[in-house]
Design a protein around this motif. Sequence first.
Motif, mmCIF file in Angstrom:
data_model
loop_
_atom_site.group_PDB
_atom_site.id
_atom_site.type_symbol
_atom_site.label_atom_id
_atom_site.label_comp_id
_atom_site.label_asym_id
_atom_site.label_seq_id
_atom_site.Cartn_x
_atom_site.Cartn_y
_atom_site.Cartn_z
ATOM 1 N N TYR A 216 0.824 -1.223 0.000
ATOM 2 C CA TYR A 216 0.000 0.000 0.000
ATOM 3 C C TYR A 216 0.855 1.270 0.000
ATOM 4 C CZ TYR A 216 -4.044 2.915 1.407
ATOM 5 O OH TYR A 216 -5.038 3.858 1.469
ATOM 6 N N ARG B 184 -13.206 -1.833 -2.835
ATOM 7 C CA ARG B 184 -11.905 -2.321 -2.361
ATOM 8 C C ARG B 184 -11.776 -3.815 -2.659
ATOM 9 N NH1 ARG B 184 -9.536 -5.378 1.758
ATOM 10 N NH2 ARG B 184 -11.580 -5.955 2.595
ATOM 11 N N THR C 268 -11.632 -4.383 -6.526
ATOM 12 C CA THR C 268 -10.521 -3.698 -7.228
ATOM 13 C C THR C 268 -10.689 -3.880 -8.741
ATOM 14 O OG1 THR C 268 -9.126 -4.326 -5.339
ATOM 15 C CG2 THR C 268 -8.050 -3.210 -7.176
ATOM 16 N N ASN D 196 -4.676 -3.315 -1.828
ATOM 17 C CA ASN D 196 -5.983 -3.381 -1.154
ATOM 18 C C ASN D 196 -6.101 -4.575 -0.204
ATOM 19 O OD1 ASN D 196 -7.123 -1.051 -2.109
ATOM 20 N ND2 ASN D 196 -8.162 -2.003 -3.845
ATOM 21 N N HIS E 61 -8.817 2.643 0.497
ATOM 22 C CA HIS E 61 -8.456 1.652 -0.524
ATOM 23 C C HIS E 61 -7.828 2.369 -1.704
ATOM 24 C CE1 HIS E 61 -11.721 2.741 -3.286
ATOM 25 N NE2 HIS E 61 -12.566 2.724 -2.270
#
Length: 419
Positions: free
Chosen positions: A67, A300, A303, A337, A359
Motif C-alpha cells: 500500500y 476495495r 478492485t 488493497n 483503498h
Amino acid sequence: MADGASTIRDEARARAWSTPLEDFHPGDPDLFRTDTHWPYFERLRKEAPVHWCRDSEFGAYWSVTRYDDIMAVDTNHQTFSSEAALGGITIRDARADLRRPSFIAMDPPKHDVQRKTVSPIVAPANLARMEPIIRERAGRILDELPIGETFDWVDRVSIELTTQMLATLFDFPFEERRKLTHWSDIATTLPGPGGLVATEEERQAELMECLAYFTGLWNERVNQPPAGDLISMMAHGEATRNMTPDEYLGNVILLIVGGNDTTRNSISGGVLALNQNPAEYEKLRADPSIIPNMVPEIIRWQTPLAHMRRTALADVELGGQTIRKGDKVVMWYVSGNRDEAAIPDPESFSIDRERPRQHLSFGFGIHRCVGNRLAELQLKIVWEEILKRFRNVEVVGEPRRVRSSFVKGYETLPVRITA
C-alpha cells in the motif's frame, strides 16, 4: 463446482510458495482468469514488495505490491510518468505507432487542463440531477428480471445499468448503447485465439469504427451551442477542441472504460462477495442503512482495475531496490488493497468496516479516478433498489472471469432470484 475451484486455489498457493521469486510473473493474465493471483501477491508483499520480473509477454517490469509503496509511486508524477509516448498506463506497452494520448496517459500541465474540461460532468450538482434518472433505470432493469430461473447478472444488470449511464453522459444514441460496451471490451482485450479479436490489427480496425462514430457526434455537437454532455464539453473546451483524432479517440476510450468497466465489475463483484460471505448478506438485509458504507468496501474487495503502470523518468530507490530510468513500474492496486500493514483484516469482506474508503481502487494523486463519486452513487442506488425487491440474489455457478491483468472483472455470473 466449489470443490473444483478450491482445489485450483490450493494448487495455486502451493505453486506460488514454491516457485523461485526470480521466475515470478504476477501479471500473467491467466492468474486473473482463474482467480489464482492472490497467493503470488501475498508472497511478494512478504518477501519482495518491489519485485523485478525479468521477462514476460509484456517485457520486463517492476511490481509494487504494498500500500505505502504504491502511494509513493502514484503521488510522484515528477518521477513516475503516465505518458502514452513512454508506453502508457498498463503493463502492456502500446505499440509505438499506436500510442494514443488521453489525459490519464499524460503528465502535467497538459493532463490538468484536459481533465478539467470533462470533470464538471461529475460535479455534485450534476450528480444530484442524475440520481433520480439512475434510480428509475435501476428499478426498471430489476423489475424485468425473471424470478426463479437462472440468468446472467453481468449482462442483464451490470452491463445494462452502466451502459445506460454512459449513453447519458455522452448523449449517445440510446438504442445503440451496446456499441459502448463492445468498444470498452475491445479497448481492454488481449488479442489472441478465443478472444474478442484474434489480432492487434483486428482490434485497431474496431477502434477506428469507434473513432468514426464519435467523430460524427463531435461534428454535430461542435456546430451546436455548448451542452452538458462529454462530447460537447470536449468539442467546445479550450484545451480539447483542437485534439488530433488519435487524442480524441484516446480520451473517448478512457471515458468509456472508466465509466463502464469499473462500475459494472463492482456491481457483479458485490453480488458475488455477499454470496461468498452469507453473514454479511444477512447483516445487510437486517440493516439496509449500511449500504453507503458497504459500497466502498465492495470497490476495495473487487478492485476493478488490478493495476496502473508508470515509467521511471530517472533512477530512483524504492523499497530497497534501484529502479532505473525507463523501467516499467506496475502498481498492483489489487495487492495494496489486501495489505495487512495498511488495512485491518484485509482478507475479510466486512460491509460495516470502520474506514471503508481506505483503498487504492480509484488511484491516488493527480490521476485519481475522476468519476469515483458517480461509481459509488450507481452502486448505492442499485443495492437500495435490489433490497426493496428481492430477499436474495443467489449465485448458482462459478463466474467466468476476464482474461486480463488490467481489468479485473466478469464475463458472466449465473444467478437466481428466489420468489
